[in-house]
Structures are given as C-alpha cells and as structure tokens.
Design a protein around this motif. Structure first.
Motif, PDB file in Angstrom:
ATOM      1  N   MET A 185      45.310 -48.268 -79.703  1.00 46.75           N
ATOM      2  CA  MET A 185      44.556 -49.306 -78.992  1.00 46.75           C
ATOM      3  C   MET A 185      44.646 -49.048 -77.488  1.00 46.75           C
ATOM      4  O   MET A 185      45.737 -48.908 -76.937  1.00 46.75           O
ATOM      5  CB  MET A 185      45.104 -50.701 -79.334  1.00 46.75           C
ATOM      6  N   ASN A 186      43.505 -48.975 -76.848  1.00 48.56           N
ATOM      7  CA  ASN A 186      43.439 -48.693 -75.414  1.00 48.56           C
ATOM      8  C   ASN A 186      43.108 -49.981 -74.660  1.00 48.56           C
ATOM      9  O   ASN A 186      41.964 -50.229 -74.278  1.00 48.56           O
ATOM     10  CB  ASN A 186      42.380 -47.618 -75.149  1.00 48.56           C
ATOM     11  N   LEU A 187      44.135 -50.811 -74.442  1.00 51.17           N
ATOM     12  CA  LEU A 187      43.913 -52.096 -73.791  1.00 51.17           C
ATOM     13  C   LEU A 187      43.560 -51.923 -72.322  1.00 51.17           C
ATOM     14  O   LEU A 187      44.064 -51.033 -71.635  1.00 51.17           O
ATOM     15  CB  LEU A 187      45.155 -52.969 -73.915  1.00 51.17           C
ATOM     16  N   LEU A 188      42.702 -52.814 -71.843  1.00 53.92           N
ATOM     17  CA  LEU A 188      42.282 -52.801 -70.452  1.00 53.92           C
ATOM     18  C   LEU A 188      43.493 -52.837 -69.523  1.00 53.92           C
ATOM     19  O   LEU A 188      43.551 -52.113 -68.522  1.00 53.92           O
ATOM     20  CB  LEU A 188      41.361 -54.004 -70.213  1.00 53.92           C
ATOM     21  N   SER A 189      44.461 -53.687 -69.844  1.00 46.55           N
ATOM     22  CA  SER A 189      45.642 -53.833 -68.982  1.00 46.55           C
ATOM     23  C   SER A 189      46.435 -52.531 -68.888  1.00 46.55           C
ATOM     24  O   SER A 189      46.997 -52.208 -67.828  1.00 46.55           O
ATOM     25  CB  SER A 189      46.541 -54.955 -69.504  1.00 46.55           C
ATOM     26  N   ASN A 190      46.503 -51.774 -69.989  1.00 47.54           N
ATOM     27  CA  ASN A 190      47.214 -50.498 -69.971  1.00 47.54           C
ATOM     28  C   ASN A 190      46.436 -49.448 -69.180  1.00 47.54           C
ATOM     29  O   ASN A 190      47.011 -48.674 -68.411  1.00 47.54           O
ATOM     30  CB  ASN A 190      47.448 -50.006 -71.401  1.00 47.54           C
ATOM     31  N   TYR A 191      45.129 -49.421 -69.392  1.00 52.01           N
ATOM     32  CA  TYR A 191      44.281 -48.430 -68.726  1.00 52.01           C
ATOM     33  C   TYR A 191      44.362 -48.593 -67.207  1.00 52.01           C
ATOM     34  O   TYR A 191      44.486 -47.609 -66.470  1.00 52.01           O
ATOM     35  CB  TYR A 191      42.837 -48.584 -69.203  1.00 52.01           C
ATOM     36  N   TYR A 192      44.298 -49.846 -66.745  1.00 52.62           N
ATOM     37  CA  TYR A 192      44.311 -50.105 -65.305  1.00 52.62           C
ATOM     38  C   TYR A 192      45.707 -50.397 -64.753  1.00 52.62           C
ATOM     39  O   TYR A 192      45.876 -50.616 -63.557  1.00 52.62           O
ATOM     40  CB  TYR A 192      43.381 -51.279 -64.976  1.00 52.62           C
ATOM     41  N   LYS A 193      46.711 -50.406 -65.665  1.00 50.87           N
ATOM     42  CA  LYS A 193      48.092 -50.684 -65.272  1.00 50.87           C
ATOM     43  C   LYS A 193      48.200 -52.013 -64.511  1.00 50.87           C
ATOM     44  O   LYS A 193      48.790 -52.102 -63.427  1.00 50.87           O
ATOM     45  CB  LYS A 193      48.645 -49.522 -64.444  1.00 50.87           C
ATOM     46  N   ILE A 194      47.617 -53.045 -65.126  1.00 53.48           N
ATOM     47  CA  ILE A 194      47.681 -54.397 -64.568  1.00 53.48           C
ATOM     48  C   ILE A 194      48.713 -55.188 -65.368  1.00 53.48           C
ATOM     49  O   ILE A 194      48.616 -55.287 -66.588  1.00 53.48           O
ATOM     50  CB  ILE A 194      46.306 -55.097 -64.644  1.00 53.48           C
ATOM     51  N   LYS A 195      49.686 -55.752 -64.682  1.00 54.98           N
ATOM     52  CA  LYS A 195      50.753 -56.492 -65.355  1.00 54.98           C
ATOM     53  C   LYS A 195      50.599 -58.000 -65.153  1.00 54.98           C
ATOM     54  O   LYS A 195      49.887 -58.452 -64.266  1.00 54.98           O
ATOM     55  CB  LYS A 195      52.117 -56.037 -64.831  1.00 54.98           C
ATOM     56  N   GLY A 196      51.304 -58.746 -65.992  1.00 51.16           N
ATOM     57  CA  GLY A 196      51.321 -60.200 -65.856  1.00 51.16           C
ATOM     58  C   GLY A 196      50.186 -60.866 -66.610  1.00 51.16           C
ATOM     59  O   GLY A 196      49.295 -60.197 -67.151  1.00 51.16           O
ATOM     60  N   PRO A 197      50.188 -62.192 -66.664  1.00 49.09           N
ATOM     61  CA  PRO A 197      49.097 -62.928 -67.329  1.00 49.09           C
ATOM     62  C   PRO A 197      47.763 -62.600 -66.668  1.00 49.09           C
ATOM     63  O   PRO A 197      47.651 -62.604 -65.439  1.00 49.09           O
ATOM     64  CB  PRO A 197      49.488 -64.396 -67.105  1.00 49.09           C
ATOM     65  N   LEU A 198      46.759 -62.330 -67.488  1.00 48.82           N
ATOM     66  CA  LEU A 198      45.460 -61.948 -66.954  1.00 48.82           C
ATOM     67  C   LEU A 198      44.478 -63.120 -67.012  1.00 48.82           C
ATOM     68  O   LEU A 198      44.470 -63.873 -67.981  1.00 48.82           O
ATOM     69  CB  LEU A 198      44.879 -60.777 -67.768  1.00 48.82           C
ATOM     70  N   PRO A 199      43.637 -63.265 -66.004  1.00 46.81           N
ATOM     71  CA  PRO A 199      42.620 -64.322 -66.030  1.00 46.81           C
ATOM     72  C   PRO A 199      41.394 -63.933 -66.840  1.00 46.81           C
ATOM     73  O   PRO A 199      40.469 -64.715 -66.984  1.00 46.81           O
ATOM     74  CB  PRO A 199      42.261 -64.500 -64.551  1.00 46.81           C
ATOM     75  N   PHE A 200      41.384 -62.709 -67.384  1.00 49.28           N
ATOM     76  CA  PHE A 200      40.268 -62.241 -68.195  1.00 49.28           C
ATOM     77  C   PHE A 200      40.789 -61.701 -69.528  1.00 49.28           C
ATOM     78  O   PHE A 200      41.988 -61.441 -69.685  1.00 49.28           O
ATOM     79  CB  PHE A 200      39.470 -61.151 -67.459  1.00 49.28           C
ATOM     80  N   ILE A 201      39.892 -61.543 -70.488  1.00 56.41           N
ATOM     81  CA  ILE A 201      40.281 -61.083 -71.825  1.00 56.41           C
ATOM     82  C   ILE A 201      40.687 -59.618 -71.777  1.00 56.41           C
ATOM     83  O   ILE A 201      39.958 -58.769 -71.248  1.00 56.41           O
ATOM     84  CB  ILE A 201      39.124 -61.287 -72.822  1.00 56.41           C
ATOM     85  N   ASP A 202      41.849 -59.335 -72.320  1.00 63.44           N
ATOM     86  CA  ASP A 202      42.409 -57.986 -72.318  1.00 63.44           C
ATOM     87  C   ASP A 202      41.846 -57.209 -73.510  1.00 63.44           C
ATOM     88  O   ASP A 202      42.484 -57.090 -74.556  1.00 63.44           O
ATOM     89  CB  ASP A 202      43.929 -58.070 -72.384  1.00 63.44           C
ATOM     90  N   VAL A 203      40.651 -56.668 -73.350  1.00 59.59           N
ATOM     91  CA  VAL A 203      39.944 -56.049 -74.472  1.00 59.59           C
ATOM     92  C   VAL A 203      40.434 -54.631 -74.746  1.00 59.59           C
ATOM     93  O   VAL A 203      40.986 -53.965 -73.870  1.00 59.59           O
ATOM     94  CB  VAL A 203      38.416 -56.005 -74.211  1.00 59.59           C
ATOM     95  N   ASP A 204      40.216 -54.198 -75.968  1.00 59.63           N
ATOM     96  CA  ASP A 204      40.394 -52.801 -76.345  1.00 59.63           C
ATOM     97  C   ASP A 204      39.161 -52.063 -75.836  1.00 59.63           C
ATOM     98  O   ASP A 204      38.035 -52.364 -76.234  1.00 59.63           O
ATOM     99  CB  ASP A 204      40.523 -52.684 -77.864  1.00 59.63           C
ATOM    100  N   LEU A 205      39.358 -51.092 -74.976  1.00 58.99           N
ATOM    101  CA  LEU A 205      38.231 -50.403 -74.334  1.00 58.99           C
ATOM    102  C   LEU A 205      37.534 -49.408 -75.254  1.00 58.99           C
ATOM    103  O   LEU A 205      36.424 -48.960 -74.953  1.00 58.99           O
ATOM    104  CB  LEU A 205      38.720 -49.676 -73.076  1.00 58.99           C
ATOM    105  N   ASP A 206      38.157 -49.078 -76.364  1.00 55.56           N
ATOM    106  CA  ASP A 206      37.610 -48.041 -77.240  1.00 55.56           C
ATOM    107  C   ASP A 206      36.956 -48.577 -78.503  1.00 55.56           C
ATOM    108  O   ASP A 206      36.407 -47.807 -79.295  1.00 55.56           O
ATOM    109  CB  ASP A 206      38.714 -47.056 -77.644  1.00 55.56           C
TER     110      ASP A 206
END
Length: 293
Positions: A1-22
């Motif tokens: 699973m290629n989560l948006l947060s992992n791809y962009y290396k964004i940590k913490g609670p996100l204000p947007f949906i953390d989608v699977d980019l693939d």
C-alpha cells in the motif's frame, strides 16, 4: 500500500484523506456528510453551495418544462467525466463502469422526468443526496462521482490550501502542476473551466479530499430509506386497533408483500402515497439520518 502520507513523508493527523496512491480506495464522497459537517471552512460551505445551486439549476428547468429548458437540464447532467484525481471509489463501478458520463447523465435525467417528477414539483426531492433514494443505478459510486464533479472547485481550493500548508507537495516526486478542469460556478449556475494547481504522482494529478467527507457507504442510500422510513409508513398504513390498542404488521411480513419489495419503485410509490396524507418521508428520513450521524 502506497499511502499518501508515506509518499510525501507527512507525519501527524492529516486534515485530508490518506489515500492509497496506487489503487482505488473504497471510500465515497458523501454530499450529506459534507452538509452535516460544515467544515473545514470555507470549503464545506462553498461545496454545499455548489451542490444546491447545481440541483436547483437542473430541477428548475424541469419545473419550467419548455423544450429549451429541458434540453439545458439534460446537458447540465451530461458533464460528468469521471473524477479519478481523488483516488476514491471504484473505477469499474463509477462512470467508466456504467458507460460514461453521457449515459449516466441521461439515465438520471430520464428518471427525474419520469415517476420522480412529481416529487420534484412538490419540493420533496430537493437535494443531490436524494438522487440515490429514487434513481435506479445511483448508489455509493455514482453519488460520489457526481458529488466530486460538482464540488471540484472547492476541492481544488482545499488542495491549494494544503499545498501551502505542506511544502512537501511541491518538493517530492513530480511536484505541482497546473491543469485546466471543468468546475461548477454557483454564481452563474453554469459549468465553467478553471486552472487548478494539483500535486502529481506517477504522472497523474491528485485532488485532496477533507477528512470525514468520504465514507464506506453513503448516509442516504435507497435500501436504508426503504428499510427504515418506507416500511415504517407501510406499518402505519396497515395498523389496526384491537381493544383500543394499535397492532402493527411486522416489517418482516411487509417485506414479502407485493408492492413493498426493496427498490426505487417502492420508494417512489410509497413516498407519493404518503404525500397525499401530508407525510413527507424524505424529511423524516433526513431527520433519522441526521440523528444517527
């Protein structure tokens, strides 16, 4: 699973949906949830304004009823190319899986001009989220696609806000690019074109959706309406009094009766019947849904 947060290396609670980019994410943008949440501001307010002005533009043309107005109304519903930028929904079940935007729009239009027309005329059927209650073939996926396309402008504005908040969107991968996209203009109640800045992943633009705006199942689904409000009204119709006490027919019995089987035809027929007794089943369902949210 290629989560948006992992791809962009964004940590913490996100204000947007953390989608699977693939892959498709089995979440659906829900217009009624956006209406109930009313946040984040001002994006939710603007999104609801888009939804309501769009639906008014379509239904007002039905009420006007001239050949020119009816042609315009159908054309408004045919402008729904599938919004894959969110990575939400299911590709095979969305517009692509149903033969494209032109066919989906025409199918909805034909339904609105058919048995549903009376509900529009009396003001019972008055919001985008009511479409799945009465229009065959419109469920989680199509509702999500319709909603996303109508509120594309506010979603693009939200995405622009997130690009400012998280500079990773510009620095990681392919950065941010400008695209020309169709948007609904609530001021003119017409479709328009706008240039939007979106992050790009593997050559594909990414449209961010605020957390909470999408669900695994939309709140106002046809079967939920049928099982709660429609069958409850049928119980009311068939109630008899024994020694002064009301005796209701169980729903499991009503479900097997001809004319009360699950489906949009039943929803339309019973809703119209209830109106003759001054009962608004859509309003009752909305109150039920809102109370459970």
């Amino acid at each position: 699973m290629n989560l948006l947060s992992n791809y962009y290396k964004i940590k913490g609670p996100l204000p947007f949906i953390d989608v699977d980019l693939d892959d498709d994410n089995r979440l659906y943008v829900d217009p009624h949830v956006i209406r109930l949440m009313g946040s984040p501001s001002p994006f939710a307010t603007n999104a609801v304004n888009c939804l309501d002005t769009f639906f008014d533009a379509v239904t007002n043309r039905i009420i006007l009823g001239t050949s020119a107005a009816l042609k315009e109304g159908e054309e408004l519903l045919q402008q729904f190319s599938e919004p894959r930028e969110t990575r939400l929904g299911m590709a095979k079940a969305g517009f692509h899986g149903h033969g494209g935007a032109l066919k989906v729009g025409t199918d909805i239009w034909n339904a609105l001009l058919g048995d549903v027309r009376a509900l529009i005329t009396v003001g019972v059927f008055k919001q985008v989220e009511h479409i799945p209650l009465f229009v065959e073939g419109v469920d989680n996926d199509i509702t999500s696609d319709l909603t996303t396309r109508i509120i594309y402008g506010p979603l693009a504005d939200f995405t622009a806000d997130m690009i400012v908040k998280y500079p990773q969107f510009r620095s990681v991968g392919e950065g941010v690019k400008t695209f020309t996209r169709q948007v609904w203009d609530p001021a003119t109640s017409m479709w328009d074109k706008a240039e939007v800045e979106l992050p790009v992943v593997d050559g594909e633009p990414l449209l961010l959706v605020p957390n909470g705006w999408a669900r695994k199942r939309i709140l106002m689904g046809a079967r939920r309406f049928w099982s709660t409000i429609v069958l409850s009204y049928a119980q009311f119709e068939t109630t008899v009094y024994v020694s002064g006490k009301p005796v209701k027919t169980p729903k499991k019995v009503l479900k097997k009766q001809k004319g009360l089987e699950p489906g949009r035809d039943t929803n339309i027929r019973v809703t119209n019947r209830a109106l003759k007794s001054q009962q608004d089943l859509v309003e009752a369902f909305t109150a039920f849904v809102d109370g459970k949210f």
